[in-house]
Design an enzyme around this catalytic site. Structure first.
Site, PDB file in Angstrom:
ATOM      1  N   MET A 152       7.611  33.678 -11.379  1.00 23.72           N
ATOM      2  CA  MET A 152       7.537  34.969 -10.692  1.00 23.72           C
ATOM      3  C   MET A 152       8.737  35.833 -11.087  1.00 23.72           C
ATOM      4  SD  MET A 152       5.646  34.342  -7.112  1.00 23.72           S
ATOM      5  CE  MET A 152       7.066  33.825  -6.149  1.00 23.72           C
ATOM      6  N   HIS A 190      14.523  28.153 -14.409  1.00 22.98           N
ATOM      7  CA  HIS A 190      13.379  28.579 -15.225  1.00 22.98           C
ATOM      8  C   HIS A 190      13.643  28.309 -16.708  1.00 22.98           C
ATOM      9  CE1 HIS A 190      13.013  31.682 -11.814  1.00 22.98           C
ATOM     10  NE2 HIS A 190      11.874  31.011 -11.741  1.00 22.98           N
ATOM     11  N   TYR A 241      12.695  37.110 -12.219  1.00 20.36           N
ATOM     12  CA  TYR A 241      14.084  37.032 -11.761  1.00 20.36           C
ATOM     13  C   TYR A 241      14.647  35.691 -12.244  1.00 20.36           C
ATOM     14  CZ  TYR A 241      17.846  39.140  -9.135  1.00 20.36           C
ATOM     15  OH  TYR A 241      19.016  39.761  -8.797  1.00 20.36           O
ATOM     16  N   LEU A 242      14.548  35.504 -13.555  1.00 17.65           N
ATOM     17  CA  LEU A 242      14.780  34.194 -14.168  1.00 17.65           C
ATOM     18  C   LEU A 242      16.212  33.698 -13.955  1.00 17.65           C
ATOM     19  CD1 LEU A 242      12.883  34.623 -17.567  1.00 17.65           C
ATOM     20  CD2 LEU A 242      12.016  33.765 -15.370  1.00 17.65           C
ATOM     21  N   HIS A 243      16.327  32.400 -13.743  1.00 15.60           N
ATOM     22  CA  HIS A 243      17.633  31.734 -13.645  1.00 15.60           C
ATOM     23  C   HIS A 243      17.579  30.481 -14.496  1.00 15.60           C
ATOM     24  CE1 HIS A 243      15.593  28.994 -10.950  1.00 15.60           C
ATOM     25  NE2 HIS A 243      15.254  29.997 -10.155  1.00 15.60           N
ATOM     26  N   SER A 295      15.266  32.018  -7.207  1.00 16.91           N
ATOM     27  CA  SER A 295      15.375  33.480  -7.238  1.00 16.91           C
ATOM     28  C   SER A 295      15.746  33.997  -5.857  1.00 16.91           C
ATOM     29  CB  SER A 295      14.050  34.107  -7.683  1.00 16.91           C
ATOM     30  OG  SER A 295      13.636  33.559  -8.914  1.00 16.91           O
ATOM     31  N   ARG A 296      15.263  33.324  -4.815  1.00 15.28           N
ATOM     32  CA  ARG A 296      15.514  33.781  -3.442  1.00 15.28           C
ATOM     33  C   ARG A 296      16.965  33.592  -3.008  1.00 15.28           C
ATOM     34  NH1 ARG A 296       9.906  31.920  -2.385  1.00 15.28           N
ATOM     35  NH2 ARG A 296       8.719  33.729  -1.686  1.00 15.28           N
TER      36      ARG A 296
HETATM   37  P1  AMP Z   1       9.102  30.685  -9.379  1.00 10.85           P
HETATM   38  O1  AMP Z   1       9.516  31.782 -10.288  1.00 10.85           O
HETATM   39  O2  AMP Z   1       9.982  30.503  -8.205  1.00 10.85           O
HETATM   40  O3  AMP Z   1       7.634  30.761  -9.033  1.00 10.85           O
HETATM   41  O4  AMP Z   1       9.253  29.344 -10.215  1.00 10.85           O
HETATM   42  C1  AMP Z   1       8.631  29.186 -11.464  1.00 10.85           C
HETATM   43  C2  AMP Z   1       8.789  27.761 -11.934  1.00 10.85           C
HETATM   44  O5  AMP Z   1      10.167  27.446 -12.033  1.00 10.85           O
HETATM   45  C3  AMP Z   1       8.187  26.753 -10.943  1.00 10.85           C
HETATM   46  O6  AMP Z   1       7.566  25.702 -11.683  1.00 10.85           O
HETATM   47  C4  AMP Z   1       9.406  26.257 -10.206  1.00 10.85           C
HETATM   48  O7  AMP Z   1       9.253  24.969  -9.678  1.00 10.85           O
HETATM   49  C5  AMP Z   1      10.441  26.278 -11.298  1.00 10.85           C
HETATM   50  N1  AMP Z   1      11.799  26.309 -10.742  1.00 10.85           N
HETATM   51  C6  AMP Z   1      12.321  27.232  -9.907  1.00 10.85           C
HETATM   52  N2  AMP Z   1      13.572  26.902  -9.556  1.00 10.85           N
HETATM   53  C7  AMP Z   1      13.863  25.733 -10.177  1.00 10.85           C
HETATM   54  C8  AMP Z   1      14.992  24.853 -10.200  1.00 10.85           C
HETATM   55  N3  AMP Z   1      16.108  25.121  -9.518  1.00 10.85           N
HETATM   56  N4  AMP Z   1      14.925  23.736 -10.952  1.00 10.85           N
HETATM   57  C9  AMP Z   1      13.791  23.443 -11.649  1.00 10.85           C
HETATM   58  N5  AMP Z   1      12.695  24.218 -11.664  1.00 10.85           N
HETATM   59  C10 AMP Z   1      12.723  25.352 -10.943  1.00 10.85           C
END
Ligand code: AMP
Length: 291
Positions: free
Chosen positions: A30, A37, A32-34, A186-187
């Site tokens: 979604m 991701h 706001y990459l960190h 992201s949150r």
């Molecule tokens: P999101 O953008 O939050 O929907 O996450 C996208 C993908 O990144 C999902 O498969 C999440 O489980 C993964 N993800 C998010 N944060 C982390 C993290 N800290 N460590 C590993 N995977 C993550």
């Protein structure tokens, strides 16, 4: 890195790569990459020859009182980070491209959503499965990488792929954490300084559960109690759930004889935080992946 917004063009791009004999890897986000991701991109690169990263804030998976409108967005930064990390294609469909009409037919997770996040976020996982099913059709990946940060999500997606015969391999990557243990999200950008200070109590609580397990405790109630005592001491967080469940059926575990998923959700102010640990998978302590 090529950037596409049109599902038809996305599919053509993927099929062209497959025509060249390449395996397509996929990371759905979604935005706001960190670093969490970006590690998924690394893993997708190891397992494929052409990596697609999607960024789509999926309205279907947010409840009416949740944070869809204010979810953090930074498309320019996402583009830069994904390209630098070696993504070959950034797929950024807008809402009209993803949902030209309101989807009446959705993919339902059934009993897998009766615990943990599914219990407190009705409709959330049907929203996730529906968008992931659509993305799988648009990208046709050979392998898709998800993070264990969202353990219930990864388990439910794996089950959708099995039950509905999606021709894709699901790979689940470890949780990437800040130096103090807080799982990256992201949150986390929402957290005030004080909430940020309190937030690592989630991972400390899971450490306590793991320590109890490593010390020989097998009663799920006592393992959860060990974690709860850490959270009880942190008054700045509001616990939503803390449960030990079977990592396949996601139903409550009474005893941790084989593997168990201990998962927690808590609020710091208005910000909902989740974290988890898997017990009994042969690791001495949860392997900690730091950013
Ligand atoms: P999101 O953008 O939050 O929907 O996450 C996208 C993908 O990144 C999902 O498969 C999440 O489980 C993964 N993800 C998010 N944060 C982390 C993290 N800290 N460590 C590993 N995977 C993550």
């Amino acid at each position: 890195m090529i950037e596409l917004g049109d599902p038809r063009q996305m599919l053509e791009w993927s099929q062209a790569r497959r025509g060249e004999g390449k395996r397509v890897g996929f990371v759905a986000t979604m935005g706001y990459l960190h670093e969490g991701h970006l590690r998924l991109i690394d893993r997708a690169r190891e397992r494929s020859d052409a990596v697609v990263v999607s960024v789509f804030v999926n309205p279907l998976q947010f409840g009416p009182t949740e944070d869809f409108a204010r979810y953090p967005r930074d498309p320019d930064r996402d583009r830069l980070l994904a390209a630098r990390r070696g993504a070959d294609c950034l797929f950024v469909p807008d809402r009209a491209a993803m949902y030209p009409t309101e989807p009446l037919v959705r993919v339902e997770p059934g009993a897998l959503a009766t615990h943990l996040c599914g219990r407190v976020r009705p409709g959330h996982f049907a929203g996730v499965l529906t968008v992931v099913a659509k993305l799988f059709h648009m990208v046709e990946p050979d392998v898709a990488v998800f993070g264990r940060k969202d353990a219930q999500q990864a388990i439910i997606i794996q089950r959708m792929v099995t039950d509905l015969d999606f021709p894709v391999a699901i790979d689940v990557a470890p949780i990437v954490r800040e130096a103090d243990g807080l799982a990256m999200s992201s949150r986390n950008a929402y957290l005030s300084a004080e909430e940020r200070e309190a937030a690592p109590a989630l991972s400390r609580a899971l450490d306590a559960a793991h320590a109890a397990f490593d010390g020989g405790e097998r009663d799920a109630g006592r393992i959860v109690a060990a974690a709860r005592s850490v959270l009880d001491a942190e008054h700045r967080l509001r616990l939503e759930y803390l449960e030990a469940v079977d990592p396949e059926t996601l139903q409550p575990a009474a005893a941790v004889d084989a593997r168990a998923l201990v998962a927690v959700a808590a609020y710091g102010g208005e910000t909902r935080l989740i974290d988890n640990v898997i017990l009994g998978d042969g690791t001495a302590g949860d392997p900690r992946v730091r950013a």
